[in-house]
Design an enzyme around this catalytic site. Structure first.
Site, PDB file in Angstrom:
ATOM      1  N   HIS A 151      38.929  17.484  50.692  1.00 23.35           N
ATOM      2  CA  HIS A 151      39.601  18.428  49.787  1.00 23.35           C
ATOM      3  C   HIS A 151      40.852  17.863  49.122  1.00 23.35           C
ATOM      4  CE1 HIS A 151      42.325  18.947  53.159  1.00 23.35           C
ATOM      5  NE2 HIS A 151      43.172  19.523  52.333  1.00 23.35           N
TER       6      HIS A 151
HETATM    7  C1  UD1 Z   1      46.043  23.664  50.584  1.00 26.76           C
HETATM    8  C2  UD1 Z   1      47.163  22.876  51.235  1.00 26.76           C
HETATM    9  C3  UD1 Z   1      46.572  21.782  52.122  1.00 26.76           C
HETATM   10  C4  UD1 Z   1      45.565  22.341  53.082  1.00 26.76           C
HETATM   11  C5  UD1 Z   1      44.506  23.082  52.318  1.00 26.76           C
HETATM   12  C6  UD1 Z   1      43.457  23.671  53.224  1.00 26.76           C
HETATM   13  C7  UD1 Z   1      49.180  22.644  49.856  1.00 26.76           C
HETATM   14  C8  UD1 Z   1      49.955  21.713  49.018  1.00 26.76           C
HETATM   15  N1  UD1 Z   1      47.966  22.208  50.225  1.00 26.76           N
HETATM   16  O1  UD1 Z   1      45.395  22.841  49.651  1.00 26.76           O
HETATM   17  O2  UD1 Z   1      47.617  21.166  52.836  1.00 26.76           O
HETATM   18  O3  UD1 Z   1      44.972  21.299  53.833  1.00 26.76           O
HETATM   19  O4  UD1 Z   1      45.146  24.129  51.583  1.00 26.76           O
HETATM   20  O5  UD1 Z   1      42.591  24.460  52.542  1.00 26.76           O
HETATM   21  O6  UD1 Z   1      49.635  23.720  50.177  1.00 26.76           O
HETATM   22  N2  UD1 Z   1      41.153  28.900  46.392  1.00 26.76           N
HETATM   23  C9  UD1 Z   1      40.137  29.810  46.555  1.00 26.76           C
HETATM   24  N3  UD1 Z   1      40.254  30.738  47.536  1.00 26.76           N
HETATM   25  C10 UD1 Z   1      41.347  30.798  48.347  1.00 26.76           C
HETATM   26  C11 UD1 Z   1      42.364  29.851  48.170  1.00 26.76           C
HETATM   27  C12 UD1 Z   1      42.240  28.909  47.201  1.00 26.76           C
HETATM   28  O7  UD1 Z   1      39.154  29.796  45.854  1.00 26.76           O
HETATM   29  O8  UD1 Z   1      41.420  31.682  49.224  1.00 26.76           O
HETATM   30  C13 UD1 Z   1      41.074  27.889  45.324  1.00 26.76           C
HETATM   31  C14 UD1 Z   1      42.283  27.927  44.416  1.00 26.76           C
HETATM   32  O9  UD1 Z   1      42.047  28.769  43.353  1.00 26.76           O
HETATM   33  C15 UD1 Z   1      42.455  26.489  43.998  1.00 26.76           C
HETATM   34  C16 UD1 Z   1      41.854  25.699  45.134  1.00 26.76           C
HETATM   35  O10 UD1 Z   1      41.123  26.618  45.940  1.00 26.76           O
HETATM   36  O11 UD1 Z   1      41.724  26.212  42.853  1.00 26.76           O
HETATM   37  C17 UD1 Z   1      42.908  25.003  45.925  1.00 26.76           C
HETATM   38  O12 UD1 Z   1      43.808  25.927  46.577  1.00 26.76           O
HETATM   39  P1  UD1 Z   1      45.354  25.568  46.795  1.00 26.76           P
HETATM   40  O13 UD1 Z   1      46.033  26.640  47.523  1.00 26.76           O
HETATM   41  O14 UD1 Z   1      45.914  25.154  45.478  1.00 26.76           O
HETATM   42  O15 UD1 Z   1      45.442  24.281  47.659  1.00 26.76           O
HETATM   43  P2  UD1 Z   1      44.416  23.489  48.563  1.00 26.76           P
HETATM   44  O16 UD1 Z   1      43.841  22.352  47.784  1.00 26.76           O
HETATM   45  O17 UD1 Z   1      43.464  24.436  49.231  1.00 26.76           O
END
Ligand code: UD1
Length: 374
Positions: free
Chosen positions: A216
């Site tokens: 990820h």
């Molecule tokens: C975040 C954390 C990372 C952790 C990871 C686990 C930071 C900088 N990074 O990264 O340390 O290992 O989470 O998952 O905080 N999304 C969904 N549903 C959700 C949440 C997110 O679809 O419930 C999508 C968002 O729209 C986004 C993507 O997932 O496009 C990434 O989510 P984001 O919170 O930006 O960070 P992660 O890459 O998940």
């Protein structure tokens, strides 16, 4: 006249998936102490960084975490958008209803954002998992760790290496508490509850005869070319065994751009805690770019190949079952060949990974903030 002192209030912050298993044992220990006359109250604050059932809700229900007292509902966004939204909303909450301590865990955006908002209002900060460093500034998590630790008052560390990193940066010994790992508390507490996902029979999975992959990190999954090469190398190196790939939402966005996926790759949704760790426990090995998973594989003695050039959790490599392969995919095949030849590395369990970290943290908090006689 009797002076009635209000019990100290601790904000416990959780925002994203890897936070939830870290707060569960702290909340449990606080609840236990409260029930037996302890004086520390807590308020659980979910920032809403992760918001859907697969990334958040399932973890609360499976781990028995109470409903958050407050949900800041920030949702998705860029790093700066999420940071600023969390800061604005948490600051508002603190201004309306101040707490006595802001306790953050791990290294996600919510960790850093809430620490800054709290400290600027002179609410002290405690950081669980303080002091770990990868040295890789391209990871948003490393920035989050450095900023958070720069303004933390009380550091709870998972290893001596982390404590040493803090001492080297000038933190006085009296503020560093080497307590162990709350993620491991949760794993140990749930080991007997782990259960196979519903697709287990349908996919014909057999213990020790499949791999688990998680990817990820933006550097690995945001570029289609890099992701394509990684999955091809993994599919090939796993020699026909099924490769189970719970796809993180960030990674899912890149999938439509990929041309041909290896035949042995099995894409599934992000798994709930009990199912995910069941899959890990029975896997031949895990291939990952996560940090937290390398701790869980170490605890379960499952070989783990990490597709990163650095780790902030060196004890998983020096003591545990983790091998740092790097991002040069040429190194993956030989490592997998060694595994198939039965040459997996010797491993042990790091100090204080004993399931009692939550209790140790609460004992320290009571010493620091508890009221005399409670
Ligand atoms: C975040 C954390 C990372 C952790 C990871 C686990 C930071 C900088 N990074 O990264 O340390 O290992 O989470 O998952 O905080 N999304 C969904 N549903 C959700 C949440 C997110 O679809 O419930 C999508 C968002 O729209 C986004 C993507 O997932 O496009 C990434 O989510 P984001 O919170 O930006 O960070 P992660 O890459 O998940």
């Amino acid at each position: 006249m009797t002076v009635v002192m209000k019990s100290p209030l601790i904000d416990i912050i959780a925002g994203a998936r890897p936070n939830f298993m870290k707060i569960a044992p702290i909340i449990q220990a606080l609840q236990f102490r409260l029930a037996s006359g302890g004086s520390l109250r807590y308020r659980l604050i979910h920032t809403g960084q992760h918001y859907d059932a697969l990334m958040s809700g399932n973890f609360f229900s499976q781990l028995g975490i109470p409903e958050p007292d407050v949900n800041l509902e920030v949702g998705s966004g860029t790093q700066a958008e999420q940071t600023s939204a969390i800061m604005v909303r948490y600051e508002k909450l603190l201004l309306e209803h101040r707490s006595d301590l802001c306790l953050v865990v791990g290294d996600v955006t919510s960790t850093m954002a809430c620490s800054i908002a709290a400290q600027k209002l002179c609410v002290p900060v405690a950081h669980v998992e303080g002091g770990i460093r990868s040295g890789d500034w391209t990871m948003p998590e490393e920035i989050n760790r450095m900023v958070t630790d720069a303004i933390t008052n009380y550091f709870f560390t998972t290893s001596e290496v982390a404590s040493q990193n803090l001492r080297r940066s000038g933190v006085a010994d009296e503020w560093i508490f080497f307590v162990g790992n709350t993620m491991i508390d949760t794993l140990l507490a749930n080991m007997d509850r782990l259960r196979p996902p519903s697709f287990w029979p349908k996919l014909g999975l057999q213990a020790g005869q499949y791999f688990v992959v998680t990817l990820h990190r933006p550097s690995n999954v945001d570029g289609i070319g890099q992701l394509q090469e990684m999955l091809s190398a993994i599919g090939e190196g796993c020699q026909g065994l099924p490769v189970l790939f719970p796809v993180h939402p960030r990674t899912a966005k890149s999938l439509p751009g990929l041309s041909d996926l290896p035949d042995n790759l099995r894409l599934v949704e992000p798994q709930p805690y009990l199912e995910f760790n069941f899959l890990v426990k029975h896997a031949k090995a895990v291939i990952t770019d996560s940090g937290g998973i390398t701790e869980e594989t170490t605890m379960m003695g499952v070989p783990c190949l990490t597709l990163r050039d650095s780790t902030e959790r060196p004890e998983t490599v020096t003591i545990g079952s983790n091998e740092l392969i790097g991002t040069d995919l040429k190194k993956l095949r030989p490592a997998l060949d060694r595994l198939f030849a039965g040459q997996s590395k010797e491993y042990g369990i790091p100090e204080k990974w004993d399931g009692k970290t939550g209790e140790r943290i609460v004992a320290v908090l009571e010493q620091l903030f508890g009221q005399p006689g409670s």
